[in-house]
Design a protein around this motif. Structure first.
Motif, PDB file in Angstrom:
ATOM      1  N   UNK A 191     135.072 -20.233  50.891  1.00  0.00           N
ATOM      2  CA  UNK A 191     135.352 -19.382  52.054  1.00  0.00           C
ATOM      3  C   UNK A 191     136.157 -18.159  51.656  1.00  0.00           C
ATOM      4  N   UNK A 192     137.137 -18.352  50.757  1.00  0.00           N
ATOM      5  CA  UNK A 192     137.948 -17.196  50.348  1.00  0.00           C
ATOM      6  C   UNK A 192     137.101 -16.189  49.577  1.00  0.00           C
ATOM      7  N   UNK A 193     136.171 -16.688  48.769  1.00  0.00           N
ATOM      8  CA  UNK A 193     135.277 -15.779  48.040  1.00  0.00           C
ATOM      9  C   UNK A 193     134.371 -15.033  49.018  1.00  0.00           C
ATOM     10  N   UNK A 194     133.845 -15.757  50.016  1.00  0.00           N
ATOM     11  CA  UNK A 194     132.965 -15.125  50.999  1.00  0.00           C
ATOM     12  C   UNK A 194     133.704 -14.093  51.837  1.00  0.00           C
ATOM     13  N   UNK A 195     134.958 -14.404  52.190  1.00  0.00           N
ATOM     14  CA  UNK A 195     135.711 -13.538  53.092  1.00  0.00           C
ATOM     15  C   UNK A 195     136.510 -12.464  52.372  1.00  0.00           C
ATOM     16  N   UNK A 196     136.981 -12.767  51.127  1.00  0.00           N
ATOM     17  CA  UNK A 196     137.889 -11.840  50.441  1.00  0.00           C
ATOM     18  C   UNK A 196     137.541 -11.696  48.958  1.00  0.00           C
ATOM     19  N   UNK A 197     136.305 -11.949  48.608  1.00  0.00           N
ATOM     20  CA  UNK A 197     135.935 -11.977  47.193  1.00  0.00           C
ATOM     21  C   UNK A 197     136.308 -10.730  46.422  1.00  0.00           C
ATOM     22  N   UNK A 198     136.179  -9.566  47.058  1.00  0.00           N
ATOM     23  CA  UNK A 198     136.483  -8.318  46.365  1.00  0.00           C
ATOM     24  C   UNK A 198     137.982  -8.077  46.214  1.00  0.00           C
ATOM     25  N   UNK A 199     138.796  -8.832  46.940  1.00  0.00           N
ATOM     26  CA  UNK A 199     140.244  -8.628  46.911  1.00  0.00           C
ATOM     27  C   UNK A 199     140.950  -9.568  45.932  1.00  0.00           C
ATOM     28  N   UNK A 200     140.219 -10.541  45.376  1.00  0.00           N
ATOM     29  CA  UNK A 200     140.842 -11.548  44.524  1.00  0.00           C
ATOM     30  C   UNK A 200     140.115 -11.670  43.202  1.00  0.00           C
ATOM     31  N   UNK A 201     140.887 -11.696  42.104  1.00  0.00           N
ATOM     32  CA  UNK A 201     140.289 -11.946  40.799  1.00  0.00           C
ATOM     33  C   UNK A 201     140.076 -13.446  40.619  1.00  0.00           C
ATOM     34  N   UNK A 202     139.263 -13.805  39.627  1.00  0.00           N
ATOM     35  CA  UNK A 202     139.068 -15.223  39.338  1.00  0.00           C
ATOM     36  C   UNK A 202     140.392 -15.879  38.956  1.00  0.00           C
ATOM     37  N   UNK A 203     141.219 -15.168  38.219  1.00  0.00           N
ATOM     38  CA  UNK A 203     142.509 -15.731  37.806  1.00  0.00           C
ATOM     39  C   UNK A 203     143.401 -15.988  39.012  1.00  0.00           C
ATOM     40  N   UNK A 204     143.392 -15.062  39.983  1.00  0.00           N
ATOM     41  CA  UNK A 204     144.201 -15.267  41.178  1.00  0.00           C
ATOM     42  C   UNK A 204     143.700 -16.470  41.969  1.00  0.00           C
ATOM     43  N   UNK A 205     142.377 -16.605  42.084  1.00  0.00           N
ATOM     44  CA  UNK A 205     141.821 -17.746  42.802  1.00  0.00           C
ATOM     45  C   UNK A 205     142.141 -19.060  42.093  1.00  0.00           C
TER      46      UNK A 205
END
Length: 376
Positions: A191-205
């Motif tokens: 859900x976070x990737x779908x909603x905010x994917x461009x705002x978060x790096x893989x490392x942050x996730x």
């Protein structure tokens, strides 16, 4: 906790010697602990900054060791995943996890032999709930439980073994994030990737996922084990746990009384300041005793006992301020569902080993019992 009680009464801000470490202060009084945890102007959580700058390698990730504005941005993105609506959606799955673990526990005890409640119930419940939360595939959940156990089992491990366990955990979560990035699922990460994917790096996730594991696994497992021990040893508490109207306030006082996270993440003084009249120098480390603060008479009388009828207190079991545990409501629901289900399933549940002979983990960050043999 007589020593903490003495310090709280005589020297609530006292020096703490850490070999080769910075000047360190232990804070044990409720008012002072709450003040430090709520003060982001004078105190920092940022270990990356303390140990050599803001490089990616020195950044542990997640919310626990982040200051504003980074913390503010990450918290804003993840907080909507823990709304009351989201928790209601997850609650049937929590119930199913609890029931499944009780089935497994019943099978283990069919022959009348003692069963370790830690391994059979207290650990798998939060591990599987986190799997549901993050969206870990069903066929990987056994490995996820093993990784979760290794991640926190530092009682007899060499330092290198502990680092290897953390590395394995971080690597797995990084791979999970990458797969979710390619094909988002219905879990928190998807859900976070779908909603905010461009705002978060893989490392942050991956750091946020590791924060869910750090904050939601060992803490809840220890609460389930230690809480069960108290409930089955005290008939009045057992009765309260089986009452739908009393279980929530009982869980709240168990959280305060046990305080499985006994100290908050360290704070570092940004500037010269004072706590409770004690001067704190720039760069000094401040350790806040949550267990000490949660038994302070400032919260009320009889703080050295569990009282299922106690009015809600502003305890600090989940921290305070901007670092108050984002998953606190999820942890509460797990316990409110798990304790009554356990006692209903095994109404004659009792300790197989006297409480005085139980072994507690001496080196864990989270207070807990190594095993809890039970019979019924």
């Amino acid at each position: 906790m007589p020593e903490l009680a003495r310090l709280r009464a005589e020297q609530p801000v006292s020096p703490l010697v850490i070999p080769n470490g910075p000047t360190t202060w232990l804070v044990t009084g409720y008012r002072d602990v709450r003040a430090v945890l709520g003060d982001t102007e004078n105190f920092s959580n940022d270990l990356a900054s303390l140990f050599g700058g803001q490089s990616e390698d020195s950044d542990p990730g997640g919310l626990g060791f982040a200051d504003p504005p980074k913390h503010t941005r990450l918290r804003r993105l993840i907080a909507p995943q823990f709304t009351a609506k989201r928790l209601r959606e997850l609650e049937p799955r929590i119930g199913a996890v609890v029931d499944g673990c009780l089935d497994d526990m019943a099978a283990l005890g069919e022959g009348g032999e003692p069963v370790d409640l830690v391994a059979a119930f207290a650990q798998p419940v939060p591990a599987l709930v986190i799997c549901e939360l993050l969206g870990v595939p069903a066929d990987e959940r056994g490995d996820f439980q093993r990784i979760s156990n290794n991640r926190f089992d530092i009682s007899d491990a060499a330092p290198s073994s502990g680092l290897d366990a953390v590395k394995e955990s971080v690597e797995y979560l990084g791979e999970l994030v990458a797969r979710q990035r390619a094909r988002p699922g219905n879990g928190l990460l998807g859900r976070m990737i779908s909603e905010h994917g461009d705002e978060l790096t893989d490392r942050e996730l991956a750091g946020l996922a590791d924060g869910m594991l750090t904050g939601g696994y060992d803490t809840t497992a220890s609460m389930l084990a230690l809480g069960t021990m108290l409930l089955i040893e005290d008939p009045a508490l057992r009765t309260a746990a089986l009452d739908p109207d009393r279980i929530a306030p009982l869980v709240e006082d168990l959280l305060r009384y046990i305080s499985v996270v006994q100290v908050a993440f360290p704070r570092f003084a940004r500037r010269e300041t004072s706590i409770g009249g004690q001067r704190i120098g720039v760069g000094d480390m401040v350790i806040c005793s949550l267990s000490g603060a949660n038994r302070d008479e400032h919260l009320g009388t009889g703080m050295e006992q569990v009282d299922p009828g106690r009015a809600p207190t502003s305890h600090l079991a989940f921290g305070h301020g901007i670092h108050h545990c984002v998953g606190a409501q999820l942890a509460r629901r797990e316990m409110v569902l798990a304790f009554p289900a356990l006692l209903r399933r095994f109404p004659t549940l009792r300790l197989a080993t006297p409480a005085a002979q139980l072994s507690y983990r001496p080196f864990s960050i989270v207070y807990g019992v190594g095993s809890l043999p039970v019979i019924w």
